[in-house]
Design a protein around this motif. Structure first.
Motif, PDB file in Angstrom:
ATOM      1  N   PRO A  54      41.376  36.853  29.769  1.00  0.00           N
ATOM      2  CA  PRO A  54      40.676  37.987  30.386  1.00  0.00           C
ATOM      3  C   PRO A  54      39.672  38.600  29.402  1.00  0.00           C
ATOM      4  O   PRO A  54      39.947  38.701  28.205  1.00  0.00           O
ATOM      5  N   GLN A  55      38.521  38.989  29.909  1.00  0.00           N
ATOM      6  CA  GLN A  55      37.449  39.554  29.087  1.00  0.00           C
ATOM      7  C   GLN A  55      37.111  40.953  29.589  1.00  0.00           C
ATOM      8  O   GLN A  55      36.413  41.102  30.596  1.00  0.00           O
ATOM      9  N   PRO A  56      37.555  41.996  28.893  1.00  0.00           N
ATOM     10  CA  PRO A  56      37.302  43.367  29.355  1.00  0.00           C
ATOM     11  C   PRO A  56      35.812  43.703  29.499  1.00  0.00           C
ATOM     12  O   PRO A  56      35.457  44.562  30.287  1.00  0.00           O
ATOM     13  N   LYS A  57      34.946  43.002  28.756  1.00  0.00           N
ATOM     14  CA  LYS A  57      33.504  43.287  28.828  1.00  0.00           C
ATOM     15  C   LYS A  57      32.727  42.117  29.406  1.00  0.00           C
ATOM     16  O   LYS A  57      31.514  42.031  29.229  1.00  0.00           O
ATOM     17  N   VAL A  62      42.158  37.911  36.357  1.00  0.00           N
ATOM     18  CA  VAL A  62      43.158  38.969  36.489  1.00  0.00           C
ATOM     19  C   VAL A  62      44.079  38.547  37.633  1.00  0.00           C
ATOM     20  O   VAL A  62      43.674  37.816  38.527  1.00  0.00           O
ATOM     21  N   ILE A  63      45.330  39.009  37.592  1.00  0.00           N
ATOM     22  CA  ILE A  63      46.202  38.708  38.722  1.00  0.00           C
ATOM     23  C   ILE A  63      46.219  39.913  39.655  1.00  0.00           C
ATOM     24  O   ILE A  63      46.108  41.053  39.223  1.00  0.00           O
ATOM     25  N   VAL A  64      46.319  39.599  40.948  1.00  0.00           N
ATOM     26  CA  VAL A  64      46.293  40.670  41.952  1.00  0.00           C
ATOM     27  C   VAL A  64      47.626  40.821  42.672  1.00  0.00           C
ATOM     28  O   VAL A  64      47.807  41.763  43.434  1.00  0.00           O
ATOM     29  N   ASN A  65      48.546  39.885  42.440  1.00  0.00           N
ATOM     30  CA  ASN A  65      49.913  40.030  42.933  1.00  0.00           C
ATOM     31  C   ASN A  65      50.800  39.096  42.125  1.00  0.00           C
ATOM     32  O   ASN A  65      50.313  38.204  41.442  1.00  0.00           O
ATOM     33  N   ALA A  66      52.083  39.316  42.166  1.00  0.00           N
ATOM     34  CA  ALA A  66      53.040  38.444  41.491  1.00  0.00           C
ATOM     35  C   ALA A  66      54.365  38.528  42.234  1.00  0.00           C
ATOM     36  O   ALA A  66      54.701  39.563  42.811  1.00  0.00           O
ATOM     37  N   PHE A  67      55.112  37.432  42.217  1.00  0.00           N
ATOM     38  CA  PHE A  67      56.414  37.417  42.871  1.00  0.00           C
ATOM     39  C   PHE A  67      57.360  36.536  42.076  1.00  0.00           C
ATOM     40  O   PHE A  67      56.937  35.712  41.264  1.00  0.00           O
ATOM     41  N   PRO A 123      33.083  44.489  33.949  1.00  0.00           N
ATOM     42  CA  PRO A 123      32.296  45.728  33.944  1.00  0.00           C
ATOM     43  C   PRO A 123      31.955  46.229  35.351  1.00  0.00           C
ATOM     44  O   PRO A 123      31.950  47.431  35.603  1.00  0.00           O
ATOM     45  N   ALA A 124      31.697  45.302  36.273  1.00  0.00           N
ATOM     46  CA  ALA A 124      31.357  45.684  37.648  1.00  0.00           C
ATOM     47  C   ALA A 124      32.610  45.972  38.482  1.00  0.00           C
ATOM     48  O   ALA A 124      32.497  46.510  39.580  1.00  0.00           O
ATOM     49  N   GLN A 125      33.780  45.581  37.985  1.00  0.00           N
ATOM     50  CA  GLN A 125      35.049  45.740  38.681  1.00  0.00           C
ATOM     51  C   GLN A 125      35.032  45.121  40.077  1.00  0.00           C
ATOM     52  O   GLN A 125      35.429  45.743  41.067  1.00  0.00           O
ATOM     53  N   LYS A 126      34.567  43.857  40.111  1.00  0.00           N
ATOM     54  CA  LYS A 126      34.573  43.126  41.377  1.00  0.00           C
ATOM     55  C   LYS A 126      34.774  41.645  41.096  1.00  0.00           C
ATOM     56  O   LYS A 126      34.621  41.189  39.955  1.00  0.00           O
ATOM     57  N   SER A 127      35.103  40.907  42.128  1.00  0.00           N
ATOM     58  CA  SER A 127      35.329  39.475  41.963  1.00  0.00           C
ATOM     59  C   SER A 127      34.010  38.775  41.651  1.00  0.00           C
ATOM     60  O   SER A 127      32.925  39.271  41.963  1.00  0.00           O
ATOM     61  N   ALA A 128      34.142  37.612  41.007  1.00  0.00           N
ATOM     62  CA  ALA A 128      32.987  36.777  40.658  1.00  0.00           C
ATOM     63  C   ALA A 128      33.331  35.340  41.036  1.00  0.00           C
ATOM     64  O   ALA A 128      34.514  34.977  41.107  1.00  0.00           O
ATOM     65  N   PRO A 129      32.330  34.511  41.272  1.00  0.00           N
ATOM     66  CA  PRO A 129      32.617  33.111  41.625  1.00  0.00           C
ATOM     67  C   PRO A 129      33.432  32.416  40.532  1.00  0.00           C
ATOM     68  O   PRO A 129      33.184  32.606  39.337  1.00  0.00           O
ATOM     69  N   LEU A 130      34.385  31.626  40.957  1.00  0.00           N
ATOM     70  CA  LEU A 130      35.211  30.846  40.043  1.00  0.00           C
ATOM     71  C   LEU A 130      34.317  29.819  39.337  1.00  0.00           C
ATOM     72  O   LEU A 130      33.592  29.070  40.004  1.00  0.00           O
TER      73      LEU A 130
END
Length: 140
Positions: A54-57, A62-67, A123-130
């Motif tokens: 993960p790159q904060p900048k 990031v994970i959005v759920n876990a089980f 930085p934009a706090q949104k998804s990006a293309p894989l």
């Protein structure tokens, strides 16, 4: 609710790790939160090994759920054997799946779990293309 690991998946990483005395709870078995730590450890070790932490900048996972499905109880001492799989790449996400066994008991599942991973523009706090390289790694 029990979530099953799909048959169509690709093995991406394998490792072992110690069961620590402090992982246990008052009931004398490994606490449920430790299973999530084991899964986090293999996920981060795999991402580090492929230089995709993960790159904060910048961009990264990031994970959005876990089980976790608990099948048996781990107890101290021992070594957890973990296998992580990936599947189902989408525009910006993919699934990860983990099997947890006890070293010395191959094929006996103690837990199974997973997480949905989303590639993000932090930085934009949104998804990006894989990225294409990541898509190839997680495609079955």
């Amino acid at each position: 609710m029990r979530i099953e690991i799909p048959e169509r998946k690709v093995l991406v990483y394998e490792m072992g790790g110690p069961i620590r005395w402090g992982d246990m709870d008052a009931m004398g078995h490994v606490n449920n939160t430790s299973y999530f730590r084991y899964m986090e450890t293999i996920r981060i070790d795999w991402m580090r090994s492929i230089e995709a932490l993960p790159q904060p900048k910048g961009h990264g996972p990031v994970i959005v759920n876990a089980f976790c499905n608990f099948h048996r109880s781990f107890t101290y001492p021992g070594t957890v054997r973990l296998r992580m799989y990936a599947s189902d790449p989408g525009r910006s996400s993919f699934e990860t799946w983990t099997e947890l066994e006890l070293d010395g008991e191959p094929g006996v599942l103690y837990a199974t779990g997973g997480a949905t991973t989303v590639w993000t523009d932090s930085p934009a706090q949104k998804s990006a293309p894989l990225p294409d390289e990541m898509r190839q790694r997680v495609s079955a």
